[in-house]
Design a protein around this motif. Structure first.
Motif, short mmCIF file in Angstrom:
data_model
loop_
_atom_site.label_atom_id
_atom_site.label_comp_id
_atom_site.label_asym_id
_atom_site.label_seq_id
_atom_site.Cartn_x
_atom_site.Cartn_y
_atom_site.Cartn_z
N THR A 105 0.95 -1.11 -0.04
CA THR A 105 0.08 0.07 0.13
C THR A 105 0.95 1.17 -0.01
O THR A 105 2.09 1.23 0.40
CB THR A 105 -1.07 -0.11 1.28
OG1 THR A 105 0.03 0.18 2.36
CG2 THR A 105 -1.62 -1.20 1.56
N GLU A 106 0.24 2.51 -0.33
CA GLU A 106 1.13 3.66 -0.40
C GLU A 106 1.58 4.02 0.95
O GLU A 106 2.76 4.44 1.14
CB GLU A 106 0.15 4.91 -0.96
CG GLU A 106 1.12 6.05 -1.18
CD GLU A 106 0.05 7.01 -1.77
OE1 GLU A 106 0.28 8.16 -1.42
OE2 GLU A 106 -0.67 6.77 -2.83
N GLU A 107 0.66 3.74 1.99
CA GLU A 107 1.12 3.93 3.51
C GLU A 107 2.47 2.90 3.84
O GLU A 107 3.41 3.47 4.48
CB GLU A 107 -0.09 3.44 4.26
CG GLU A 107 0.19 3.70 5.88
CD GLU A 107 0.26 5.06 6.29
OE1 GLU A 107 0.91 5.60 7.51
OE2 GLU A 107 -0.13 6.15 5.56
N ASP A 108 2.25 2.03 3.29
CA ASP A 108 3.47 1.01 3.50
C ASP A 108 4.87 1.62 3.02
O ASP A 108 6.02 1.60 3.62
CB ASP A 108 3.49 -0.54 3.04
CG ASP A 108 2.44 -1.24 3.51
OD1 ASP A 108 1.95 -1.02 4.84
OD2 ASP A 108 2.02 -2.15 2.75
N GLY A 109 4.77 2.18 1.80
CA GLY A 109 6.04 2.69 1.14
C GLY A 109 6.34 4.08 2.00
O GLY A 109 7.80 4.42 2.39
N VAL A 110 5.52 5.07 2.39
CA VAL A 110 5.70 6.10 3.30
C VAL A 110 6.36 5.72 4.58
O VAL A 110 7.46 6.08 4.97
CB VAL A 110 4.43 6.88 3.42
CG1 VAL A 110 4.76 7.98 4.51
CG2 VAL A 110 3.84 7.60 2.28
N GLN A 111 5.91 4.72 5.33
CA GLN A 111 6.37 4.39 6.77
C GLN A 111 7.78 3.58 6.40
O GLN A 111 8.49 3.71 7.44
CB GLN A 111 5.37 3.54 7.38
CG GLN A 111 4.18 4.22 7.73
CD GLN A 111 3.43 3.08 8.44
OE1 GLN A 111 3.72 2.04 8.87
NE2 GLN A 111 2.16 3.87 9.06
N ALA A 112 8.18 3.03 5.14
CA ALA A 112 9.27 2.38 5.09
C ALA A 112 10.59 3.42 4.96
O ALA A 112 11.65 2.89 5.09
CB ALA A 112 9.26 1.53 3.89
N GLY A 113 10.19 4.53 4.71
CA GLY A 113 11.40 5.47 4.38
C GLY A 113 12.39 5.50 5.56
O GLY A 113 13.48 5.58 5.31
N ARG A 114 12.03 5.62 6.78
CA ARG A 114 12.83 5.68 7.85
C ARG A 114 13.73 4.49 8.01
O ARG A 114 14.87 4.57 8.11
CB ARG A 114 12.17 5.83 9.20
CG ARG A 114 12.56 6.69 10.33
CD ARG A 114 11.62 7.01 11.44
NE ARG A 114 10.58 7.36 10.75
CZ ARG A 114 9.15 7.01 11.47
NH1 ARG A 114 9.37 6.61 12.54
NH2 ARG A 114 8.28 7.42 10.71
N SER A 115 13.16 3.13 7.70
CA SER A 115 13.99 2.00 7.77
C SER A 115 14.85 1.75 6.51
O SER A 115 16.06 1.38 6.64
CB SER A 115 13.11 0.53 7.50
OG SER A 115 12.26 0.78 8.76
#
Length: 147
Positions: A105-115
């Motif tokens: 999902t788009e949310e997954d991609g946004v949250q992955a930025g930090r990692s």
């Protein structure tokens, strides 16, 4: 991150997908986008095994590594390959970015930025404004590189 000296003809940039991603149109777009801005691009293509990506980048010593994902597994692939690239002394300071569909999902991609940044990427581009942010990043980065 250090910046290599760019030749008058632009930067040497490697674009690639990672091992699980068979998509190529994103790479064709990126290659054309970068070449239109005067950069030299090596497009490694789809389904690039980690060791091939690392070895090519080690030998080519590009000014920038751009990884793109469309299949939704970009975060998993990126978290695996970034430490391998950074572990090579000749690539430890090479600017490296990732973008596209990084999660299901788009949310997954946004949250992955930090990692992904913690794993070694300098920037992560996802979401509807990703190409605009990449364009701005490229402009800032290119301006910082001595001619």
């Amino acid at each position: 991150m250090t910046f290599a000296a760019a030749s008058p003809a632009g930067l040497d940039i490697v674009v690639s997908t990672m091992a699980s991603d068979a998509h190529t149109w994103n790479l064709v777009f990126l290659q054309m986008f970068l070449e239109e801005r005067g950069h030299r691009v090596t497009n490694l293509g789809a389904c690039v095994p980690d060791d091939r990506l690392v070895e090519h980048c080690r030998q080519a010593a590009p000014d920038l590594i751009v990884l793109s994902s469309v299949n939704g597994h970009g975060t998993l692939d990126g978290l695996r390959v970034a430490p391998q690239l950074r572990a090579r002394p000749e690539l430890s300071d090479t600017p490296m970015v990732i973008g596209g569909k990084l999660g299901i999902t788009e949310e997954d991609g946004v949250q992955a930025g930090r990692s992904l940044r913690a794993a070694g990427f300098d920037e992560v581009f996802t979401g509807p404004d990703s190409i605009e942010r990449f364009t701005a990043y490229l402009a800032r980065w290119s301006a910082a590189v001595p001619a």
